[in-house]
Write a protein that holds these residues in place. Structure first.
Motif, PDB file in Angstrom:
ATOM      1  N   THR A   1      34.683  35.719  46.683  1.00 58.57           N
ATOM      2  CA  THR A   1      35.245  34.457  47.163  1.00 58.57           C
ATOM      3  C   THR A   1      35.544  33.529  45.984  1.00 58.57           C
ATOM      4  O   THR A   1      34.698  33.371  45.086  1.00 58.57           O
ATOM      5  CB  THR A   1      34.271  33.742  48.113  1.00 58.57           C
ATOM      6  OG1 THR A   1      33.927  34.630  49.180  1.00 58.57           O
ATOM      7  CG2 THR A   1      34.907  32.475  48.694  1.00 58.57           C
ATOM      8  N   THR A   2      36.740  32.914  46.012  1.00 59.92           N
ATOM      9  CA  THR A   2      37.144  31.913  45.020  1.00 59.92           C
ATOM     10  C   THR A   2      37.861  30.778  45.743  1.00 59.92           C
ATOM     11  O   THR A   2      38.404  30.981  46.843  1.00 59.92           O
ATOM     12  CB  THR A   2      38.090  32.496  43.949  1.00 59.92           C
ATOM     13  OG1 THR A   2      39.271  32.989  44.603  1.00 59.92           O
ATOM     14  CG2 THR A   2      37.434  33.613  43.167  1.00 59.92           C
TER      15      THR A   2
ATOM     16  N   CYS B   1      33.837  31.881  40.984  1.00 57.78           N
ATOM     17  CA  CYS B   1      33.951  33.179  41.638  1.00 57.78           C
ATOM     18  C   CYS B   1      32.545  33.609  42.058  1.00 57.78           C
ATOM     19  O   CYS B   1      31.647  33.752  41.223  1.00 57.78           O
ATOM     20  CB  CYS B   1      34.569  34.221  40.706  1.00 57.78           C
ATOM     21  SG  CYS B   1      34.677  35.882  41.436  1.00 57.78           S
TER      22      CYS B   1
ATOM     23  N   SER C   1      36.253  43.208  50.481  1.00 54.60           N
ATOM     24  CA  SER C   1      37.233  42.471  49.674  1.00 54.60           C
ATOM     25  C   SER C   1      36.683  42.314  48.264  1.00 54.60           C
ATOM     26  O   SER C   1      35.771  41.509  48.018  1.00 54.60           O
ATOM     27  CB  SER C   1      37.502  41.089  50.299  1.00 54.60           C
ATOM     28  OG  SER C   1      38.370  40.338  49.508  1.00 54.60           O
TER      29      SER C   1
ATOM     30  N   THR D   1      38.515  41.500  45.545  1.00 52.78           N
ATOM     31  CA  THR D   1      39.289  40.572  44.717  1.00 52.78           C
ATOM     32  C   THR D   1      39.518  39.259  45.472  1.00 52.78           C
ATOM     33  O   THR D   1      39.501  39.218  46.701  1.00 52.78           O
ATOM     34  CB  THR D   1      40.658  41.158  44.324  1.00 52.78           C
ATOM     35  OG1 THR D   1      41.417  41.396  45.520  1.00 52.78           O
ATOM     36  CG2 THR D   1      40.495  42.454  43.548  1.00 52.78           C
ATOM     37  N   SER D   2      39.744  38.196  44.702  1.00 49.75           N
ATOM     38  CA  SER D   2      40.065  36.890  45.275  1.00 49.75           C
ATOM     39  C   SER D   2      40.919  36.122  44.259  1.00 49.75           C
ATOM     40  O   SER D   2      40.783  36.308  43.043  1.00 49.75           O
ATOM     41  CB  SER D   2      38.793  36.108  45.610  1.00 49.75           C
ATOM     42  OG  SER D   2      39.114  34.913  46.295  1.00 49.75           O
ATOM     43  N   HIS D   3      41.791  35.240  44.766  1.00 50.59           N
ATOM     44  CA  HIS D   3      42.784  34.573  43.914  1.00 50.59           C
ATOM     45  C   HIS D   3      42.603  33.050  43.949  1.00 50.59           C
ATOM     46  O   HIS D   3      42.241  32.469  44.978  1.00 50.59           O
ATOM     47  CB  HIS D   3      44.199  34.918  44.376  1.00 50.59           C
ATOM     48  CG  HIS D   3      44.439  36.387  44.538  1.00 50.59           C
ATOM     49  ND1 HIS D   3      44.706  37.230  43.488  1.00 50.59           N
ATOM     50  CD2 HIS D   3      44.437  37.182  45.659  1.00 50.59           C
ATOM     51  CE1 HIS D   3      44.876  38.465  43.929  1.00 50.59           C
ATOM     52  NE2 HIS D   3      44.707  38.461  45.257  1.00 50.59           N
TER      53      HIS D   3
ATOM     54  N   THR E   1      32.004  41.343  49.090  1.00 51.73           N
ATOM     55  CA  THR E   1      32.954  40.280  49.411  1.00 51.73           C
ATOM     56  C   THR E   1      33.008  39.297  48.241  1.00 51.73           C
ATOM     57  O   THR E   1      31.965  38.789  47.811  1.00 51.73           O
ATOM     58  CB  THR E   1      32.555  39.524  50.684  1.00 51.73           C
ATOM     59  OG1 THR E   1      32.473  40.460  51.770  1.00 51.73           O
ATOM     60  CG2 THR E   1      33.568  38.442  51.015  1.00 51.73           C
TER      61      THR E   1
ATOM     62  N   THR F   1      42.871  35.765  39.123  1.00 56.18           N
ATOM     63  CA  THR F   1      42.273  36.718  40.064  1.00 56.18           C
ATOM     64  C   THR F   1      40.924  37.201  39.540  1.00 56.18           C
ATOM     65  O   THR F   1      40.809  37.609  38.377  1.00 56.18           O
ATOM     66  CB  THR F   1      43.194  37.925  40.280  1.00 56.18           C
ATOM     67  OG1 THR F   1      44.459  37.461  40.770  1.00 56.18           O
ATOM     68  CG2 THR F   1      42.598  38.896  41.282  1.00 56.18           C
TER      69      THR F   1
END
Length: 256
Positions: A38-39, A55, A142, A144-146, A36, A130
């Motif tokens: 997270t950002t 990140c 998950s 990736t995070s944006h 997982t 990202t």
């Protein structure tokens, strides 16, 4: 049950238990590796700031040398994302392009940190950043995070030192001028229109006794403070006047 049939029965029972145990072991679900990332959803900064793009990630598997991190950017105006940093055992920041020389790796993968910093942010940096983390065998979750970065123009600010210097150069001269004006108002000063009527502190009984026109017995007596405030040219005239010999009568008494 006859004794000769007992071994056969036990053998069949053991066979069935073994088959059941193998079936249960095969049908049990195996644990699934996941990750997982997270950002923060949004980051705001001013032009020229150094921005930290955080990140973090959690993984069921311990990070190894196979773990990779990719940072990509998509402009606010749209278009395909552009990868500008890759991490695999070490970071490879960009050396050219929009972010050339302005990206610093701040992450510690062993602690689940894959953050970077953007130096000297500009208005052209507005867009979506990202963070993508892969840690085999983690293949689910998950990855990736944006983060949407918004850079605004810097608002001019006055530093305390600037204010102090400004007040010093404005208030100090004003205070000096104010003190001078107050001093001039409180200090007694001789009026110019009476300067010629009080040229000497010596009372003259008769007019023009020493050949000086305008001095008569009707003139007002001069005060010592008036003599003290007499102009320099008048003091010189008085000294010259005292050196002259008397023409008619002796000097009069001083009233200072």
């Amino acid at each position: 049950m006859p004794n000769d049939e007992l071994p056969v029965f036990l053998s069949a029972l053991i066979t069935r238990l073994s088959a059941f145990t193998i079936f249960k072991f095969k049908s049990a679900p195996s644990p699934v590796s996941s990750i997982t990332v997270t950002t923060p959803p949004e980051v705001h900064a001013s032009k020229g700031d150094t921005v930290t793009l955080s990140c973090s990630f959690t993984s069921t598997s311990r990070p190894t040398s196979r773990m990779t991190v990719d940072w990509s950017y998509r402009p606010q105006s749209g278009g395909p994302p552009m990868m500008f940093l890759h991490f695999s055992s070490r970071a490879y920041p960009p050396t050219e392009g929009q972010f050339g020389g302005r990206i610093r790796w701040q992450g510690t993968p062993a602690r689940g940190d894959a953050s970077i910093s953007l130096i000297n942010a500009t208005l052209n940096d507005n867009g979506t950043f990202t963070c993508t983390v892969r840690n085999p065998p983690d293949v689910h979750g998950s990855t990736t995070s944006h983060t949407v970065l918004t850079v605004t123009p810097r608002v001019p600010s006055i530093r305390f030192s600037d204010v102090a210097v400004l007040l010093f150069f404005i208030l100090l001269p004003s205070a000096v001028i104010t003190l001078i004006l107050i001093g001039r108002m409180l200090c007694p000063k001789k009026e110019r229109n009476q300067s010629k009527a009080h040229r000497s502190p010596i009372e003259v009984t008769e007019g023009d006794e020493y050949g000086i026109p305008g001095y008569t017995h009707k003139e007002e007596r001069a005060k010592c403070c008036d003599l003290y405030l007499t102009d320099s040219d008048e003091e010189y005239y008085l000294k010259d006047f005292k050196k002259r010999p008397p023409e008619a009568e002796g000097y009069a008494d001083s009233h200072c």
